[in-house]
Design a protein around this motif. Structure first.
Motif, PDB file in Angstrom:
ATOM      1  N   TRP A 186       0.807  -1.213   0.000  1.00 23.15           N
ATOM      2  CA  TRP A 186       0.000   0.000   0.000  1.00 23.15           C
ATOM      3  C   TRP A 186       0.846   1.271   0.000  1.00 23.15           C
ATOM      4  N   GLN A 187       2.116   1.204   0.383  1.00 28.05           N
ATOM      5  CA  GLN A 187       2.885   2.421   0.656  1.00 28.05           C
ATOM      6  C   GLN A 187       2.976   3.391  -0.527  1.00 28.05           C
ATOM      7  N   PRO A 188       3.301   2.961  -1.755  1.00 23.69           N
ATOM      8  CA  PRO A 188       3.344   3.952  -2.844  1.00 23.69           C
ATOM      9  C   PRO A 188       1.986   4.571  -3.149  1.00 23.69           C
ATOM     10  N   TRP A 189       0.928   3.755  -3.100  1.00 20.70           N
ATOM     11  CA  TRP A 189      -0.412   4.306  -3.320  1.00 20.70           C
ATOM     12  C   TRP A 189      -0.798   5.270  -2.202  1.00 20.70           C
ATOM     13  N   LYS A 190      -0.433   4.916  -1.012  1.00 21.26           N
ATOM     14  CA  LYS A 190      -0.746   5.763   0.140  1.00 21.26           C
ATOM     15  C   LYS A 190      -0.044   7.123   0.019  1.00 21.26           C
ATOM     16  N   THR A 191       1.199   7.100  -0.435  1.00 20.08           N
ATOM     17  CA  THR A 191       1.932   8.347  -0.635  1.00 20.08           C
ATOM     18  C   THR A 191       1.253   9.221  -1.680  1.00 20.08           C
ATOM     19  N   THR A 192       0.808   8.595  -2.771  1.00 23.99           N
ATOM     20  CA  THR A 192       0.095   9.339  -3.814  1.00 23.99           C
ATOM     21  C   THR A 192      -1.157  10.006  -3.264  1.00 23.99           C
ATOM     22  N   LEU A 193      -1.922   9.261  -2.476  1.00 19.65           N
ATOM     23  CA  LEU A 193      -3.162   9.804  -1.911  1.00 19.65           C
ATOM     24  C   LEU A 193      -2.883  10.898  -0.892  1.00 19.65           C
ATOM     25  N   LYS A 194      -1.863  10.698  -0.069  1.00 22.44           N
ATOM     26  CA  LYS A 194      -1.500  11.737   0.912  1.00 22.44           C
ATOM     27  C   LYS A 194      -1.073  13.022   0.201  1.00 22.44           C
ATOM     28  N   ASN A 195      -0.273  12.903  -0.846  1.00 18.99           N
ATOM     29  CA  ASN A 195       0.151  14.081  -1.602  1.00 18.99           C
ATOM     30  C   ASN A 195      -1.037  14.780  -2.262  1.00 18.99           C
ATOM     31  N   LEU A 196      -1.987  13.998  -2.760  1.00 21.40           N
ATOM     32  CA  LEU A 196      -3.188  14.577  -3.362  1.00 21.40           C
ATOM     33  C   LEU A 196      -4.007  15.336  -2.322  1.00 21.40           C
ATOM     34  N   SER A 197      -4.142  14.748  -1.150  1.00 26.90           N
ATOM     35  CA  SER A 197      -4.845  15.413  -0.054  1.00 26.90           C
ATOM     36  C   SER A 197      -4.158  16.723   0.322  1.00 26.90           C
ATOM     37  N   ASP A 198      -2.844  16.703   0.389  1.00 28.56           N
ATOM     38  CA  ASP A 198      -2.092  17.913   0.730  1.00 28.56           C
ATOM     39  C   ASP A 198      -2.231  18.982  -0.347  1.00 28.56           C
ATOM     40  N   THR A 199      -2.198  18.576  -1.601  1.00 27.88           N
ATOM     41  CA  THR A 199      -2.271  19.525  -2.714  1.00 27.88           C
ATOM     42  C   THR A 199      -3.574  20.309  -2.694  1.00 27.88           C
ATOM     43  N   TYR A 200      -4.678  19.615  -2.446  1.00 28.38           N
ATOM     44  CA  TYR A 200      -5.998  20.271  -2.501  1.00 28.38           C
ATOM     45  C   TYR A 200      -6.560  20.612  -1.125  1.00 28.38           C
ATOM     46  N   ASN A 201      -5.845  20.223  -0.084  1.00 27.45           N
ATOM     47  CA  ASN A 201      -6.327  20.451   1.282  1.00 27.45           C
ATOM     48  C   ASN A 201      -7.728  19.872   1.480  1.00 27.45           C
ATOM     49  N   ARG A 202      -7.879  18.640   1.010  1.00 27.64           N
ATOM     50  CA  ARG A 202      -9.139  17.913   1.133  1.00 27.64           C
ATOM     51  C   ARG A 202      -8.839  16.498   1.630  1.00 27.64           C
ATOM     52  N   PRO A 203      -9.715  15.928   2.457  1.00 23.33           N
ATOM     53  CA  PRO A 203      -9.501  14.544   2.894  1.00 23.33           C
ATOM     54  C   PRO A 203      -9.783  13.559   1.766  1.00 23.33           C
ATOM     55  N   ILE A 204      -9.174  12.389   1.875  1.00 25.83           N
ATOM     56  CA  ILE A 204      -9.445  11.296   0.947  1.00 25.83           C
ATOM     57  C   ILE A 204     -10.612  10.480   1.480  1.00 25.83           C
ATOM     58  N   LEU A 205     -11.580  10.204   0.619  1.00 28.72           N
ATOM     59  CA  LEU A 205     -12.733   9.371   0.961  1.00 28.72           C
ATOM     60  C   LEU A 205     -12.773   8.195   0.000  1.00 28.72           C
ATOM     61  N   PHE A 206     -12.762   6.980   0.535  1.00 27.10           N
ATOM     62  CA  PHE A 206     -12.914   5.809  -0.318  1.00 27.10           C
ATOM     63  C   PHE A 206     -14.398   5.624  -0.616  1.00 27.10           C
ATOM     64  N   THR A 207     -14.832   6.185  -1.743  1.00 27.27           N
ATOM     65  CA  THR A 207     -16.238   6.115  -2.141  1.00 27.27           C
ATOM     66  C   THR A 207     -16.666   4.672  -2.422  1.00 27.27           C
ATOM     67  N   GLU A 208     -15.691   3.814  -2.730  1.00 26.80           N
ATOM     68  CA  GLU A 208     -15.872   2.359  -2.746  1.00 26.80           C
ATOM     69  C   GLU A 208     -14.553   1.723  -2.329  1.00 26.80           C
ATOM     70  N   TYR A 209     -14.635   0.627  -1.594  1.00 29.83           N
ATOM     71  CA  TYR A 209     -13.468  -0.204  -1.342  1.00 29.83           C
ATOM     72  C   TYR A 209     -13.953  -1.614  -1.072  1.00 29.83           C
ATOM     73  N   GLY A 210     -13.093  -2.593  -1.269  1.00 32.87           N
ATOM     74  CA  GLY A 210     -13.478  -3.969  -0.970  1.00 32.87           C
ATOM     75  C   GLY A 210     -12.788  -4.964  -1.885  1.00 32.87           C
TER      76      GLY A 210
END
Length: 345
Positions: A235-259
Motif C-alpha cells: 500500500w505504501q506507494p499508493w498511500k503516498t500518492t493519496l496523501k500528496n493529493l490530499s495535501d495539494t488540494y487540502n481535502r480529505p481522501i474518501l474511499f467512495t468504494e473499497y473492498g
C-alpha cells in the motif's frame, strides 16, 4: 533517619506517578470516520428490518445508489427514473431508503451512477460528435440535478456528483464546472466525486469538492492469499500518492468504494467483478481488508469509506460458498463490525 528516607522515597514515587500519568494520552478514543456500506438498490420496497443488519456492523453511513442507463459506449442519452427500473433505482425507492436509514441514525451519501449495457466501463465513454456530447451533457445534467434536489429534500449528508467518468470529465471541463455550480445552488451539503483508482490524481476540480473520492481498487498483491504484512507494505506507494493529493488540494481522501472478492488472487486486479466458479478464499478477503483498515483509518487526512457491496436481504446473500465482493455472512463481516466500532461517533 529512616523516617526521612521514607519521606524522600514517597516523594520520588509521587513524582514518577505524576509524570507517568501526565505522559499518557488523555483521550484514547479514536477519531470518528465514515464507516460506510454501499447499499445495492432493491427490486422491491424495503423496510426497517432491512436496515438492522447495517447497524449491526456498526456502520454509521450508507451510500444509496440510483442508476441511470446508457445503451452503449457510443450512446448519448442517459435514461433514468423510469417505470422499467427497480424501485430502489428510482426517486420513490431512494426517498424510502433514505428515510429508513435516517430513522436508524445512519447517515447517507446519495451516489447516482451510470450503468452501460453489458457492463461496459463508464470511464471509457467518449462521444463521436459535438451533437452527441451535447445530448449526453443535457441528459446527465437532468439526472444529476434531479438527485441533487432529492439529496437536499431528504437531508442527505453527502452527494456524489458522478462515478468513474474520467473521459467525460477530462474532455468536457466547462460542462463539469457549470454543473458543479448548478448543484451548489440546489444542494447545501457535502460534495464529492468518485473517480477510479488509476485516475483519481488526474481530476482537476477537487478544490470544488469537500472530499477527494477514490474507488479504491488499487492492485496490492499477486499472491493467491496475501498476508496482512505484505499487503500493508504494498500500500505504501499508493498511500503516498493519496496523501500528496490530499495535501495539494487540502481535502480529505474518501474511499467512495473499497473492498475485495473472497476469491484467490483478489488483491491482484481488485476491480474485476466477473463471475467465476470456485476459487473461494475468505482468508484473502479478510487479510486484504484488514491491511486496508490498518493503513488508512488512523490517518488524519483520511475521511473513511464505503465497503462494496451490501444487499438489503442480508440473510439470503453472501455466505461461505460465495466468492463475490459482499462481506455479508462471511468472516470479514466480523472484522468490519469490530473495526467500525472503534471509529464510530
Amino acid at each position: 533517619m529512616r523516617y526521612h528516607v521514607s519521606i524522600i522515597i514517597l516523594g520520588i514515587l509521587s513524582l514518577i506517578c505524576i509524570w507517568s500519568c501526565e505522559s499518557q494520552p488523555k483521550d484514547t478514543k479514536k477519531s470518528a470516520k465514515i464507516n460506510g456500506v454501499s447499499l445495492v438498490a432493491s427490486r422491491d420496497a424495503i423496510d426497517s428490518s432491512h436496515i438492522t443488519p447495517i447497524t449491526n456492523v456498526n456502520a454509521n453511513y450508507a451510500s444509496v445508489m440510483p442508476f441511470g442507463f446508457i445503451r452503449s459506449l457510443e450512446s448519448a442519452e442517459v435514461l433514468y427514473n423510469t417505470d422499467r427500473q427497480w424501485r430502489g433505482e428510482r426517486v420513490d425507492g431512494v426517498t424510502e431508503t433514505i428515510k429508513h436509514l435516517h430513522n436508524a441514525n445512519i447517515k447517507v451519501m446519495l451516489k447516482p451512477q451510470i450503468w452501460i449495457s453489458r457492463g461496459e466501463f463508464t470511464g471509457d465513454m467518449m462521444m463521436a460528435s459535438e451533437e452527441h456530447w451535447t445530448t449526453l451533457e443535457n441528459s446527465y445534467e437532468g439526472f444529476i440535478l434531479l438527485y441533487a434536489q432529492l439529496a437536499q429534500d431528504t437531508n442527505a449528508e453527502w452527494f456524489c456528483i458522478g462515478t468513474e467518468l474520467y473521459n467525460f470529465v477530462n474532455a468536457r471541463p466547462k460542462f463539469w464546472s457549470q454543473l458543479i455550480k448548478k448543484i451548489k445552488t440546489i444542494y447545501s451539503g457535502n460534495l464529492t466525486y468518485a473517480e477510479n483508482w488509476d485516475k483519481v490524481d488526474k481530476v482537476t476540480f477537487w478544490n470544488e469538492m469537500d472530499a477527494i473520492g477514490a474507488d479504491a481498487y488499487f492492485p496490492i498483491s499477486e499472491d493467491k492469499t496475501p498476508t496482512i504484512k505484505a499487503s500493508r507494505q504494498s500500500w505504501q506507494p499508493w498511500k503516498t500518492t493519496l496523501k500528496n493529493l490530499s495535501d495539494t488540494y487540502n481535502r480529505p481522501i474518501l474511499f467512495t468504494e473499497y473492498g475485495y472478492r473472497s476469491i484467490d488472487y483478489s488483491g491482484n486486479r481488485p476491480w474485476e467483478s466477473q463471475r467465476e466458479d470456485g476459487k473461494i478464499n475468505h482468508e484473502a478477503q479478510l487479510n486484504l481488508t484488514n491491511a486496508l483498515f490498518k493503513e488508512f483509518w488512523n490517518e488524519p487526512w483520511f475521511a473513511g469509506g464505503f465497503i462494496w457491496k451490501w444487499f438489503h436481504n442480508h440473510s439470503e446473500v453472501g455466505g461461505m460458498q460465495n466468492n463475490r465482493f459482499t462481506p455479508q455472512n462471511k468472516p470479514v463481516e466480523k472484522l468490519i463490525k469490530e473495526h467500525y466500532q472503534q471509529y464510530s461517533n
